[in-house]
Enzyme design. Structure first.
Site, short mmCIF file in Angstrom:
data_model
loop_
_atom_site.label_atom_id
_atom_site.label_comp_id
_atom_site.label_asym_id
_atom_site.label_seq_id
_atom_site.Cartn_x
_atom_site.Cartn_y
_atom_site.Cartn_z
N LYS A 29 -41.03 -0.37 40.09
CA LYS A 29 -39.98 0.28 39.26
C LYS A 29 -40.40 1.40 38.42
CE LYS A 29 -35.96 -1.59 36.73
NZ LYS A 29 -36.02 -0.32 35.86
N ASP A 31 -40.40 3.88 35.22
CA ASP A 31 -39.92 3.66 33.73
C ASP A 31 -39.68 5.09 33.32
OD1 ASP A 31 -39.06 2.65 31.54
OD2 ASP A 31 -41.08 2.06 30.76
N GLU A 163 -43.58 -1.12 35.00
CA GLU A 163 -42.28 -1.78 34.41
C GLU A 163 -42.34 -3.04 35.21
OE1 GLU A 163 -37.55 -1.38 33.43
OE2 GLU A 163 -38.71 0.48 33.83
#
Length: 201
Positions: A29, A31, A163
């Site tokens: 993920k 960020d 993240e």
């Protein structure tokens, strides 16, 4: 005909514990700021999650995206990168996206050559995205994935202090809103500030 970006609802991930399972893929993920990028004919536009026009905020990204041929709509994340090449949301947020180098990481393709791809299985869309995005384009990339090994990808995200991880059902369509097809796991101790748009709103 490719629709206006404001008419496209974003697919959102639900928070969930990490779990490895067959038939799912796992992405790191990134960020940054969620962006829809679209090109229909010669016009290229960027739109935020809040449906604001962000085209003028990232002129470098507009320049590199104009080199991607055809008509398309990409779902992506705009990130500022630190000296190690890792996403740095604090830098992106503090400067609100202006005056710093940024990169766009596309993780889905929703339309291509006027065709709506949202009902295709996710892995089919990912394959089309990989063919569209140039392998060596500066400031532009596609988010790759690993199948089934969720815990391993999550451990890697923790090690890199990213993240977290997004788990996605491999055969899922793209559906506006939250569904059980996309699940996100944020690493312990991750501090996420309030994500204001780069225009300060």
């Amino acid at each position: 005909m490719t629709p206006e970006l404001e008419q496209i609802g974003l697919m959102l991930a639900k928070p969930a514990p990490i779990r490895s399972r067959p038939g799912w893929i796992y992405e790191l993920k990134y960020d940054g700021y969620r962006i829809l990028a679209g090109r229909d004919g010669g016009a290229l536009r960027l739109r935020t999650r809040e449906r604001r026009d962000a085209t003028s905020w990232y002129p470098d990204l507009v320049d590199v995206l104009t080199k991607v041929p055809g008509r398309w709509v990409l779902d992506a994340e705009v990130c500022a990168l630190n000296g190690n090449g890792m996403p740095d949301f604090a830098a992106l947020n503090s400067l609100r996206g202006r005056g710093i180098p940024v990169a766009l990481f596309a993780f889905d393709i929703l339309f291509h050559k006027g065709r709506d791809l949202r009902q295709l299985p996710l892995l089919d869309r990912k394959a089309r995205l990989k063919l569209l995005i140039p392998a060596a384009a500066r400031g532009l990339g596609h988010v790759d994935y690993i199948e089934e090994k969720g815990e391993e990808v999550y451990a890697h995200a923790v090690q890199l202090k990213l993240e977290g991880v997004v788990a996605k059902k491999a055969d899922s369509p793209y559906i506006a809103g939250r569904s059980n097809y996309w699940l996100k796991t944020t690493r312990p101790g991750y501090m996420q500030g309030w994500k204001r748009s780069p225009d300060g709103t």
